[in-house]
Design an enzyme around this catalytic site. Structure first.
Site, PDB file in Angstrom:
ATOM      1  N   GLU A  41      13.394  31.188  11.689  1.00 59.85           N
ATOM      2  CA  GLU A  41      14.136  31.185  12.607  1.00 59.85           C
ATOM      3  C   GLU A  41      15.723  31.083  13.425  1.00 59.85           C
ATOM      4  OE1 GLU A  41      12.419  30.248  15.302  1.00 59.85           O
ATOM      5  OE2 GLU A  41      10.428  29.234  15.110  1.00 59.85           O
ATOM      6  N   SER A  58     -14.243 -27.914  -0.339  1.00 61.63           N
ATOM      7  CA  SER A  58     -13.204 -28.038  -0.809  1.00 61.63           C
ATOM      8  C   SER A  58     -11.615 -27.955  -1.177  1.00 61.63           C
ATOM      9  CB  SER A  58     -14.299 -28.685  -2.465  1.00 61.63           C
ATOM     10  OG  SER A  58     -15.190 -29.233  -1.964  1.00 61.63           O
TER      11      SER A  58
END
Length: 696
Positions: free
Chosen positions: A90, A350
């Site tokens: 680019e 429990s």
């Protein structure tokens, strides 16, 4: 005048003309720049909200307000070779030009003169950033001029890495994907830190024409674009011919991958608490979170479709949550997957017993070797019974806790006082929900007659691992530690930890590896298992989000194996729990006389019982029972359970006997089908009880 002098004169004139042109162009750009409004950087700051783990790994991103995936990303977050390929394709002079590349502009101008249209824009990466910050549809010289001016402005305000970071964040990649990080997750399912040559080339090519090169829609166009990038990469010497050839053969992604969605319940919680914050860094460990979510999914395959699993893992030293699984499947409607079940109030069964013992030890009522009575007893109208409906006689407190016997636990709670027990839990910062009936709490609270969340229950066990200090659970990595209230002293905490270390493990598990306790709520609605070693505590809950009954849902057989598997994925700390110097290690016979048996001066309401009243313990009245959860080898069975009464027991359904009389308090019956049924039991004395249930 000779031809040579004429040539020099022509060059001088051309040079002067160029200089005048450059000066005139510069003056025009300066004048034009003065007419432009200030650069709006809103597009650069509008990013997706992200939730990260303690090391910065992505747990879950969120869409922006306009429905885009726009993940924050910087130069250091991207594969360096991708950046080199991007510049080579680019803008090869990106690191040296001032925002515009004169050579590129002259090339683009020449192509316009020769072709009468824009062939290549000559745009630098900085100019592309300017276009992305101020998007315009037209491709004209005026637009290019504006981009050039903005590019120079950007170069003056930001460093090269910052400008490159803006491009990496703003570049379009098709659909609602913006930024290389979002594209890398969508197309490759990973961070852009480690890209293959083919993956990097595709990501370089896409922003030029993001909609027509989408690999999930236009595969051939994407392949050709990738080819052009690879050719430039080979020409620039960024990859060998062999690497480029291998990249050409690499298949393109044919569909988008889902974005990470780890710890979705926690992610939504923290975002809701601070909606303006765009980056949330949590205490979670992404690897462990993924492992425990996978464990929950695997274990759910053996359960009914409506049953879910919640898991919580906590660092004992800091109280930081390392993993939080709120349910099996966030998107499963039948499991109510969107609910965070670590925060749901449920009966712990429990699982609260260790804290009865801890407070009894802390208050000098008992010692782990104190002998307790496990035999039929009555506390007013309350008649506790053990889970297996049997009694052990005289047992030590250690054995009673390891075997999870109910009657000795109630005896200790009676000596301690249920109101005092609940007050100590609340003083430690634990939220307790009592039944709506109100009034003073009874002894049933010790066996699960209250509501507590998995988060709070796990916190209590973290307190045992920390010597009695119960910390606040911390989800944010930057959250400061708050003072931890003390539930019990270190000696009492060590007594319980050492006792739970000897609890019998589930099948095929090694004993003595973790201190743990299980719990099963009344009616088989909740199965619990919480355990800890020196470093971590893990809590597991299994049940239905709608609190429905699940036959066979028992903590020891359903939740405990998940707990041990969770520790296997987390890793165990082999160090022993440090024994406090003032802990008393002795057999019952060598204890001080007041501690050999439960103190005789403690008020008791225990009285021997002749025959406890007959009660149908399971199924409960009005229950809706999912039979699929109790299917075994193709047969559907329903567990029936009776408490009290005199053997033998005869079971009837809709008035007809279905099983032979038995002396056992539990029986398994195979229903003929689904629907409403009335289940009855008659004991040896002729007493009976019935319940109406619905089987589905």
């Amino acid at each position: 005048m000779t031809a040579r002098r004429q040539g020099f004169r022509t060059l001088k004139i051309a040079a002067a003309s160029c200089a005048l042109f450059v000066l005139a162009t510069a003056a025009a750009l300066l004048h034009y720049a003065a007419t432009l409004p200030p650069l709006d950087l809103a597009a650069a700051t509008d990013r997706s909200t992200v939730v990260l783990d303690r090391e910065g790994k992505l747990l879950r991103p969120f869409l922006t307000a306009d429905g885009r995936w726009k993940l924050p990303v910087g130069v250091d977050d991207v594969d360096p070779r991708y950046l080199a390929m991007l510049k080579a394709f680019e803008d090869k002079r990106f690191d040296s030009h001032p925002g515009i590349d004169p050579l590129g502009l002259f090339r683009a101008a020449g192509q316009i003169l020769l072709n009468g249209r824009i062939v290549s824009g000559g745009s630098t990466l900085t100019m592309q950033v300017a276009r992305l910050l101020e998007p315009r549809e037209e491709r004209s010289l005026a637009a290019k001029l504006r981009q050039a001016v903005r590019a120079v402005e950007l170069e003056r305000r930001f460093t090269k890495p910052q400008i490159l970071g803006l491009y990496l964040t703003l570049a379009p990649f098709g659909g609602n994907l913006e930024g290389v990080r979002a594209a890398s997750f969508a197309y490759f399912g990973k961070e852009p830190k480690r890209l293959s040559t083919a993956e990097a080339a595709l990501l370089v090519a896409l922003p030029q024409s993001p909609e027509t090169r989408r690999p999930d829609r236009f595969g051939e166009s994407a392949r050709k674009a990738r080819e052009r990038v690879l050719a430039r990469v080979e020409q620039a010497g960024l990859a060998t011919a062999f690497e480029v050839a291998a990249a050409r053969d690499e298949p393109l992604p044919s569909a988008r991958k889902p974005f990470p969605n780890l710890a979705p319940h926690v992610a939504e919680q923290v975002v809701a608490e601070a909606p303006a914050t765009r980056r949330h860094r949590l205490s979670l460990d992404a690897r462990l979170q993924a492992g425990l979510e996978s464990l929950a999914r695997e274990r759910s395959l053996g359960l009914a479709p409506q049953v879910s699993i919640a898991i919580l893992a906590v660092d004992n030293e800091t109280g930081e949550v390392r993993a939080s699984v709120g349910g099996v499947d966030y998107f499963a409607a039948e499991r109510a997957g969107s609910l965070d079940l670590t925060r749901a109030l449920r009966s712990p069964g429990s699982a609260l017993k260790p804290f009865i013992y801890a407070l009894a030890f802390d208050n000098g009522i008992a010692h782990p070797e104190t002998m307790l009575e496990d035999r039929p007893a009555r506390y007013g109208i309350y008649v506790p019974e053990n889970f297996d409906m049997t009694f052990q006689g005289m047992v030590s407190a250690r054995k009673a806790l390891q075997l999870s016997l109910n009657v000795p636990a109630v005896e200790l709670l009676s000596a301690l006082g249920p109101q005092r027990f609940l007050s100590r839990l609340r003083d430690a910062g634990v939220a307790i929900a009592m039944p709506r009936e109100g009034g003073a709490p009874g002894l049933a609270v010790g066996l699960g007659g209250l509501g507590i969340t998995l988060q709070d229950l796990t916190r209590l066990y973290v307190g045992l691992a920390r010597g009695g200090e119960v910390p606040e659970l911390r989800l944010r990595a930057d959250a400061g530690a708050s003072p931890a209230p003390r539930l019990v002293e270190p000696v009492a905490a060590w007594y319980v930890a050492d006792t739970l270390l000897g609890a019998p493990p589930p099948l095929n598990a090694m004993p003595g590896r973790i201190a743990y306790k299980t719990g099963t709520s009344y009616g088989y609605r909740d199965a619990w298992a919480v355990g800890f070693d020196r470093k971590h505590t893990i809590g597991v809950w299994v049940g239905r989000a709608d609190n429905g009954a699940v036959p066979g849902l028992v903590g020891r057989t359903v939740a405990a194996p998940i707990l041990f598997d969770a520790f296997a994925r987390l890793g165990l700390d082999p160090r022993a729990f440090p024994q406090p110097p003032d802990a008393m290690v002795a057999t019952s016979a060598h204890l001080p006389p007041p501690l050999r048996h439960l103190r005789q001066d403690v008020p008791k309401t225990v009285s021997a019982m002749a025959t406890p009243t007959l009660k149908l313990a399971f199924p409960p009245e009005g229950a809706t029972i999912d039979l699929a959860a109790s299917a075994a080898e193709g047969q559907v069975q329903l567990n029936l359970k009776v408490a009290g009464g005199v053997a033998p027991y005869t079971w009837l359904v809709d008035g007809a006997p279905v099983l032979a009389p038995t002396r056992r308090r539990e029986a398994a019956w195979q229903p003929p089908g689904k629907g409403f049924m009335r289940i009855s039991v008659i004991d040896g004395s002729g007493a009976s009880e019935s319940v109406s249930v619905r089987l589905q």
